[in-house]
Design a protein around this motif. Structure first.
Motif, PDB file in Angstrom:
ATOM      1  N   VAL A  60       8.133   8.624   9.276  1.00  0.00           N
ATOM      2  CA  VAL A  60       7.490   9.308   8.764  1.00  0.00           C
ATOM      3  C   VAL A  60       7.664   8.952   7.134  1.00  0.00           C
ATOM      4  O   VAL A  60       6.725   8.924   6.312  1.00  0.00           O
ATOM      5  CB  VAL A  60       7.926  11.015   8.714  1.00  0.00           C
ATOM      6  CG1 VAL A  60       7.351  11.946   7.451  1.00  0.00           C
ATOM      7  CG2 VAL A  60       7.533  11.547   9.949  1.00  0.00           C
ATOM      8  N   LYS A  61       8.789   8.489   6.902  1.00  0.00           N
ATOM      9  CA  LYS A  61       8.822   8.018   5.462  1.00  0.00           C
ATOM     10  C   LYS A  61       8.158   6.678   5.287  1.00  0.00           C
ATOM     11  O   LYS A  61       7.814   6.405   4.101  1.00  0.00           O
ATOM     12  CB  LYS A  61      10.369   7.739   5.147  1.00  0.00           C
ATOM     13  CG  LYS A  61      11.183   9.112   5.141  1.00  0.00           C
ATOM     14  CD  LYS A  61      12.803   8.710   4.936  1.00  0.00           C
ATOM     15  CE  LYS A  61      13.556   9.849   4.754  1.00  0.00           C
ATOM     16  NZ  LYS A  61      15.234   9.573   4.609  1.00  0.00           N
ATOM     17  N   SER A  62       8.163   5.858   6.364  1.00  0.00           N
ATOM     18  CA  SER A  62       7.542   4.585   5.994  1.00  0.00           C
ATOM     19  C   SER A  62       6.058   4.930   5.796  1.00  0.00           C
ATOM     20  O   SER A  62       5.520   4.202   4.857  1.00  0.00           O
ATOM     21  CB  SER A  62       7.621   3.740   7.288  1.00  0.00           C
ATOM     22  OG  SER A  62       6.902   2.469   7.281  1.00  0.00           O
ATOM     23  N   LEU A  63       5.313   5.671   6.425  1.00  0.00           N
ATOM     24  CA  LEU A  63       3.877   6.004   6.356  1.00  0.00           C
ATOM     25  C   LEU A  63       3.862   6.595   4.805  1.00  0.00           C
ATOM     26  O   LEU A  63       2.791   6.405   4.271  1.00  0.00           O
ATOM     27  CB  LEU A  63       3.235   6.993   7.314  1.00  0.00           C
ATOM     28  CG  LEU A  63       1.987   7.017   7.541  1.00  0.00           C
ATOM     29  CD1 LEU A  63       1.474   7.521   8.908  1.00  0.00           C
ATOM     30  CD2 LEU A  63       1.480   8.000   6.407  1.00  0.00           C
ATOM     31  N   LEU A  64       4.754   7.524   4.497  1.00  0.00           N
ATOM     32  CA  LEU A  64       4.627   8.176   3.216  1.00  0.00           C
ATOM     33  C   LEU A  64       4.679   6.912   2.005  1.00  0.00           C
ATOM     34  O   LEU A  64       3.788   7.161   1.033  1.00  0.00           O
ATOM     35  CB  LEU A  64       5.677   9.184   2.695  1.00  0.00           C
ATOM     36  CG  LEU A  64       5.553  10.578   3.798  1.00  0.00           C
ATOM     37  CD1 LEU A  64       6.757  11.145   3.677  1.00  0.00           C
ATOM     38  CD2 LEU A  64       4.310  11.189   3.412  1.00  0.00           C
TER      39      LEU A  64
ATOM     40  N   GLN B 195       9.735  -2.831  15.826  1.00  0.00           N
ATOM     41  CA  GLN B 195       8.488  -2.493  16.671  1.00  0.00           C
ATOM     42  C   GLN B 195       7.484  -2.928  15.645  1.00  0.00           C
ATOM     43  O   GLN B 195       6.873  -2.015  14.847  1.00  0.00           O
ATOM     44  CB  GLN B 195       8.483  -1.060  16.654  1.00  0.00           C
ATOM     45  CG  GLN B 195       9.775  -0.432  17.632  1.00  0.00           C
ATOM     46  CD  GLN B 195       9.684   1.033  18.142  1.00  0.00           C
ATOM     47  OE1 GLN B 195       8.536   1.407  18.490  1.00  0.00           O
ATOM     48  NE2 GLN B 195      10.590   1.665  17.616  1.00  0.00           N
ATOM     49  N   PRO B 196       7.191  -3.993  15.496  1.00  0.00           N
ATOM     50  CA  PRO B 196       6.109  -4.479  14.477  1.00  0.00           C
ATOM     51  C   PRO B 196       4.678  -4.012  14.598  1.00  0.00           C
ATOM     52  O   PRO B 196       4.048  -3.784  13.715  1.00  0.00           O
ATOM     53  CB  PRO B 196       6.036  -6.087  14.998  1.00  0.00           C
ATOM     54  CG  PRO B 196       6.496  -6.136  16.327  1.00  0.00           C
ATOM     55  CD  PRO B 196       7.709  -5.222  16.387  1.00  0.00           C
ATOM     56  N   THR B 197       4.459  -3.691  15.730  1.00  0.00           N
ATOM     57  CA  THR B 197       3.089  -2.874  16.076  1.00  0.00           C
ATOM     58  C   THR B 197       3.155  -1.522  15.368  1.00  0.00           C
ATOM     59  O   THR B 197       2.243  -1.131  14.601  1.00  0.00           O
ATOM     60  CB  THR B 197       2.761  -3.012  17.432  1.00  0.00           C
ATOM     61  OG1 THR B 197       2.520  -4.353  17.976  1.00  0.00           O
ATOM     62  CG2 THR B 197       1.340  -2.264  17.712  1.00  0.00           C
ATOM     63  N   ALA B 198       4.013  -0.877  15.700  1.00  0.00           N
ATOM     64  CA  ALA B 198       4.395   0.559  15.187  1.00  0.00           C
ATOM     65  C   ALA B 198       4.234   0.520  13.705  1.00  0.00           C
ATOM     66  O   ALA B 198       3.709   1.218  12.833  1.00  0.00           O
ATOM     67  CB  ALA B 198       5.380   1.215  15.850  1.00  0.00           C
ATOM     68  N   GLU B 199       5.251  -0.454  13.005  1.00  0.00           N
ATOM     69  CA  GLU B 199       5.410  -0.645  11.669  1.00  0.00           C
ATOM     70  C   GLU B 199       3.912  -0.934  11.041  1.00  0.00           C
ATOM     71  O   GLU B 199       3.703  -0.538   9.918  1.00  0.00           O
ATOM     72  CB  GLU B 199       6.128  -1.872  11.509  1.00  0.00           C
ATOM     73  CG  GLU B 199       7.634  -1.422  11.358  1.00  0.00           C
ATOM     74  CD  GLU B 199       8.696  -2.643  10.840  1.00  0.00           C
ATOM     75  OE1 GLU B 199       9.280  -2.162   9.868  1.00  0.00           O
ATOM     76  OE2 GLU B 199       8.554  -3.575  11.476  1.00  0.00           O
ATOM     77  N   ALA B 200       3.277  -1.761  11.663  1.00  0.00           N
ATOM     78  CA  ALA B 200       1.637  -2.298  11.221  1.00  0.00           C
ATOM     79  C   ALA B 200       0.982  -1.075  10.873  1.00  0.00           C
ATOM     80  O   ALA B 200       0.091  -0.565  10.074  1.00  0.00           O
ATOM     81  CB  ALA B 200       1.289  -3.235  11.788  1.00  0.00           C
ATOM     82  N   ASP B 201       0.875  -0.201  11.930  1.00  0.00           N
ATOM     83  CA  ASP B 201       0.149   0.957  12.022  1.00  0.00           C
ATOM     84  C   ASP B 201       0.209   1.962  11.323  1.00  0.00           C
ATOM     85  O   ASP B 201      -0.478   2.345  10.417  1.00  0.00           O
ATOM     86  CB  ASP B 201       0.204   1.563  13.647  1.00  0.00           C
ATOM     87  CG  ASP B 201      -0.466   0.725  14.608  1.00  0.00           C
ATOM     88  OD1 ASP B 201      -1.345  -0.076  14.334  1.00  0.00           O
ATOM     89  OD2 ASP B 201      -0.162   0.981  15.977  1.00  0.00           O
ATOM     90  N   LEU B 202       1.759   2.324  11.150  1.00  0.00           N
ATOM     91  CA  LEU B 202       2.241   3.100  10.159  1.00  0.00           C
ATOM     92  C   LEU B 202       1.739   2.694   8.579  1.00  0.00           C
ATOM     93  O   LEU B 202       1.268   3.593   7.662  1.00  0.00           O
ATOM     94  CB  LEU B 202       3.604   3.376  10.034  1.00  0.00           C
ATOM     95  CG  LEU B 202       4.132   3.916  11.217  1.00  0.00           C
ATOM     96  CD1 LEU B 202       5.738   3.652  11.310  1.00  0.00           C
ATOM     97  CD2 LEU B 202       4.026   5.609  11.066  1.00  0.00           C
ATOM     98  N   TYR B 203       1.904   1.364   8.236  1.00  0.00           N
ATOM     99  CA  TYR B 203       1.462   0.767   7.079  1.00  0.00           C
ATOM    100  C   TYR B 203      -0.171   0.905   6.807  1.00  0.00           C
ATOM    101  O   TYR B 203      -0.687   1.358   5.646  1.00  0.00           O
ATOM    102  CB  TYR B 203       1.906  -0.676   6.843  1.00  0.00           C
ATOM    103  CG  TYR B 203       1.381  -1.067   5.516  1.00  0.00           C
ATOM    104  CD1 TYR B 203       2.218  -1.023   4.275  1.00  0.00           C
ATOM    105  CD2 TYR B 203       0.451  -1.893   5.414  1.00  0.00           C
ATOM    106  CE1 TYR B 203       1.754  -1.237   3.125  1.00  0.00           C
ATOM    107  CE2 TYR B 203       0.043  -2.500   4.077  1.00  0.00           C
ATOM    108  CZ  TYR B 203       0.606  -2.306   2.969  1.00  0.00           C
ATOM    109  OH  TYR B 203       0.149  -2.401   1.928  1.00  0.00           O
TER     110      TYR B 203
END
Length: 214
Positions: free
Chosen positions: A19-23, A188-196
């Motif tokens: 949540v924090k990463s996306l925010l 989790q690079p895919t999840a990190e990229a999606d969140l960004y």
């Protein structure tokens, strides 16, 4: 303003990280709330909220409900427990029913993003949250699945528990070593990229239009 809600009972778990990463990726002002340690009861069906679309139960949800009403967009993040959303998350979303009496739909038009944190990568939490949020007449901008961190790895007994996820993943162990541990968000690079990507898009949408609040 964007509101981010981590519905996990863990204050610093993967749900919170996601949540924090996306925010942060939105590039605009946000408020973050963790349900960890909070007292949030489920709806008791009293119907007293029908008069003014406000819940009368006095607990920690009241302040969160006010933040929801003030937000232009809300990022909802929740973990999967026993094949569905965890109890804290369920209670939090359930209490939103007070916003939709007499055709008022006080959350209508707000943007929503859904983050599911699931050890097995299933869709149950996403579908549960999507159902609640769309019935509030909110608009779901996007959804993200992040792999969770099974409790079995931190309970102290997972290395030789025949019914636990550690043994399912690695067999019986003398000890759980760093190489056995599931990946945190940073692994989790895919999840990190999606969140960004979704965070950046959400920020751009809100920057390009006036506040929906009135």
């Amino acid at each position: 303003m964007i509101l981010g809600i981590s519905m996990s009972g863990r204050p610093d778990g993967i749900t919170s990280e996601a949540v924090k990463s996306l925010l942060k990726a939105t590039g605009i002002d946000y408020d973050y709330v963790s349900l960890a340690g909070k007292r949030i009861n489920g709806c008791i069906g009293c119907t007293l909220c029908a008069a003014d679309n406000r819940c009368v139960i006095e607990d920690d949800w009241s302040a969160i409900g006010e933040k929801m009403l003030m937000a232009d967009a809300i990022v909802f993040g929740a973990p999967n427990y026993f094949g569905t959303i965890n109890a804290l998350g369920h209670a939090c979303l359930e209490r939103m029913f007070c916003f939709r009496h007499r055709d008022a739909f006080r959350m209508a038009g707000k943007l929503g993003v859904i983050i599911s944190v699931d050890y097995k990568g299933t869709d149950e939490v996403l579908s549960f949250m999507r159902n609640i949020i769309t019935r509030q007449k909110m608009v779901v901008v996007d959804e993200v699945k992040v792999r969770g961190y099974s409790q079995c790895y931190t309970c102290g007994f997972g290395h030789d528990c025949a019914s636990g996820n550690v043994v399912k993943d690695h067999g019986f162990l003398d000890a759980i070593l760093p190489e056995h541990l599931p990946k945190r968000l940073t692994g989790q690079p895919t999840a990190e990229a999606d969140l960004y990507k979704i965070g950046k898009m959400l920020g751009a949408i809100l920057k390009s239009r006036p506040s929906i609040l009135f």
